[in-house]
Scaffold this motif. Sequence first.
Motif, PDB file in Angstrom:
ATOM      1  N   LEU A   1      -1.352 -31.290  12.325  1.00 53.39           N
ATOM      2  CA  LEU A   1       0.096 -31.112  12.210  1.00 53.39           C
ATOM      3  C   LEU A   1       0.691 -30.452  13.452  1.00 53.39           C
ATOM      4  O   LEU A   1       1.773 -30.837  13.905  1.00 53.39           O
ATOM      5  CB  LEU A   1       0.425 -30.284  10.965  1.00 53.39           C
ATOM      6  CG  LEU A   1       0.197 -30.982   9.626  1.00 53.39           C
ATOM      7  CD1 LEU A   1       0.338 -30.001   8.480  1.00 53.39           C
ATOM      8  CD2 LEU A   1       1.130 -32.159   9.449  1.00 53.39           C
ATOM      9  N   SER A   2      -0.012 -29.492  14.022  1.00 56.59           N
ATOM     10  CA  SER A   2       0.518 -28.835  15.223  1.00 56.59           C
ATOM     11  C   SER A   2       0.511 -29.784  16.419  1.00 56.59           C
ATOM     12  O   SER A   2       1.415 -29.729  17.255  1.00 56.59           O
ATOM     13  CB  SER A   2      -0.245 -27.550  15.533  1.00 56.59           C
ATOM     14  OG  SER A   2      -1.569 -27.813  15.867  1.00 56.59           O
TER      15      SER A   2
ATOM     16  N   LEU B   1      -4.897 -38.331   8.381  1.00 57.08           N
ATOM     17  CA  LEU B   1      -3.517 -38.782   8.573  1.00 57.08           C
ATOM     18  C   LEU B   1      -2.986 -39.418   7.286  1.00 57.08           C
ATOM     19  O   LEU B   1      -1.856 -39.149   6.874  1.00 57.08           O
ATOM     20  CB  LEU B   1      -3.422 -39.778   9.726  1.00 57.08           C
ATOM     21  CG  LEU B   1      -3.509 -39.202  11.130  1.00 57.08           C
ATOM     22  CD1 LEU B   1      -3.664 -40.320  12.149  1.00 57.08           C
ATOM     23  CD2 LEU B   1      -2.289 -38.349  11.443  1.00 57.08           C
ATOM     24  N   GLN B   2      -3.799 -40.249   6.662  1.00 56.12           N
ATOM     25  CA  GLN B   2      -3.361 -40.904   5.427  1.00 56.12           C
ATOM     26  C   GLN B   2      -3.181 -39.897   4.300  1.00 56.12           C
ATOM     27  O   GLN B   2      -2.246 -40.006   3.496  1.00 56.12           O
ATOM     28  CB  GLN B   2      -4.347 -42.008   5.030  1.00 56.12           C
ATOM     29  CG  GLN B   2      -4.410 -43.154   6.023  1.00 56.12           C
ATOM     30  CD  GLN B   2      -3.056 -43.765   6.327  1.00 56.12           C
ATOM     31  OE1 GLN B   2      -2.194 -43.877   5.467  1.00 56.12           O
ATOM     32  NE2 GLN B   2      -2.848 -44.143   7.581  1.00 56.12           N
TER      33      GLN B   2
ATOM     34  N   LYS C   1       3.789 -34.921   4.057  1.00 57.83           N
ATOM     35  CA  LYS C   1       3.949 -34.002   5.187  1.00 57.83           C
ATOM     36  C   LYS C   1       4.266 -34.713   6.493  1.00 57.83           C
ATOM     37  O   LYS C   1       4.878 -34.125   7.383  1.00 57.83           O
ATOM     38  CB  LYS C   1       2.696 -33.151   5.353  1.00 57.83           C
ATOM     39  CG  LYS C   1       2.478 -32.226   4.184  1.00 57.83           C
ATOM     40  CD  LYS C   1       1.300 -31.338   4.381  1.00 57.83           C
ATOM     41  CE  LYS C   1       1.152 -30.422   3.182  1.00 57.83           C
ATOM     42  NZ  LYS C   1       0.062 -29.477   3.349  1.00 57.83           N
ATOM     43  N   ILE C   2       3.843 -35.978   6.624  1.00 60.56           N
ATOM     44  CA  ILE C   2       4.107 -36.747   7.847  1.00 60.56           C
ATOM     45  C   ILE C   2       4.556 -38.156   7.476  1.00 60.56           C
ATOM     46  O   ILE C   2       4.333 -38.617   6.354  1.00 60.56           O
ATOM     47  CB  ILE C   2       2.864 -36.820   8.770  1.00 60.56           C
ATOM     48  CG1 ILE C   2       1.687 -37.470   8.063  1.00 60.56           C
ATOM     49  CG2 ILE C   2       2.502 -35.448   9.304  1.00 60.56           C
ATOM     50  CD1 ILE C   2       0.485 -37.720   8.965  1.00 60.56           C
TER      51      ILE C   2
ATOM     52  N   TYR D   1       5.121 -38.587  12.819  1.00 59.35           N
ATOM     53  CA  TYR D   1       6.108 -37.522  12.927  1.00 59.35           C
ATOM     54  C   TYR D   1       6.049 -36.650  11.683  1.00 59.35           C
ATOM     55  O   TYR D   1       5.681 -37.123  10.606  1.00 59.35           O
ATOM     56  CB  TYR D   1       7.534 -38.093  13.063  1.00 59.35           C
ATOM     57  CG  TYR D   1       7.697 -38.903  14.322  1.00 59.35           C
ATOM     58  CD1 TYR D   1       7.991 -38.276  15.528  1.00 59.35           C
ATOM     59  CD2 TYR D   1       7.532 -40.282  14.315  1.00 59.35           C
ATOM     60  CE1 TYR D   1       8.115 -39.014  16.692  1.00 59.35           C
ATOM     61  CE2 TYR D   1       7.653 -41.024  15.474  1.00 59.35           C
ATOM     62  CZ  TYR D   1       7.947 -40.389  16.651  1.00 59.35           C
ATOM     63  OH  TYR D   1       8.060 -41.108  17.807  1.00 59.35           O
ATOM     64  N   LEU D   2       6.439 -35.375  11.832  1.00 55.35           N
ATOM     65  CA  LEU D   2       6.541 -34.500  10.669  1.00 55.35           C
ATOM     66  C   LEU D   2       7.675 -34.994   9.795  1.00 55.35           C
ATOM     67  O   LEU D   2       8.716 -35.420  10.298  1.00 55.35           O
ATOM     68  CB  LEU D   2       6.807 -33.054  11.095  1.00 55.35           C
ATOM     69  CG  LEU D   2       5.709 -32.365  11.899  1.00 55.35           C
ATOM     70  CD1 LEU D   2       6.138 -30.950  12.228  1.00 55.35           C
ATOM     71  CD2 LEU D   2       4.399 -32.366  11.154  1.00 55.35           C
ATOM     72  N   ASN D   3       7.489 -34.927   8.490  1.00 55.89           N
ATOM     73  CA  ASN D   3       8.513 -35.360   7.556  1.00 55.89           C
ATOM     74  C   ASN D   3       9.590 -34.296   7.489  1.00 55.89           C
ATOM     75  O   ASN D   3       9.321 -33.154   7.116  1.00 55.89           O
ATOM     76  CB  ASN D   3       7.896 -35.596   6.183  1.00 55.89           C
ATOM     77  CG  ASN D   3       8.845 -36.296   5.241  1.00 55.89           C
ATOM     78  OD1 ASN D   3       9.976 -36.555   5.584  1.00 55.89           O
ATOM     79  ND2 ASN D   3       8.371 -36.589   4.050  1.00 55.89           N
TER      80      ASN D   3
END
Length: 78
Positions: A12-13, A50-51, A58-59, A69-71
């Motif tokens: 995420l970062s 990722l999935q 979250k993405i 991208y972040l949601n």
Amino acid sequence: MSKYAEYDSNLLSLIKGGCNTFDALVMRLADANKQFDQSADRWRVTDRRLQALRRAGKIVFNRSRKSWYLNQVQEVPQ
């Protein structure tokens, strides 16, 4: 706490920092992938996480840019 919590946090970062294509994420997380998957297909760890993050909301994936991208949509608590 999930065994992937630290990995997900790093993922995420990286996405937040602009490293958001699949190939770039796999390369940046190559060393972390070794601890979870000993096979030749270490990219699968990144793909699975990722999935999982996508299903958790979250993405999101932008198909036209082929990037993660972040949601930005916040869920309303019930």
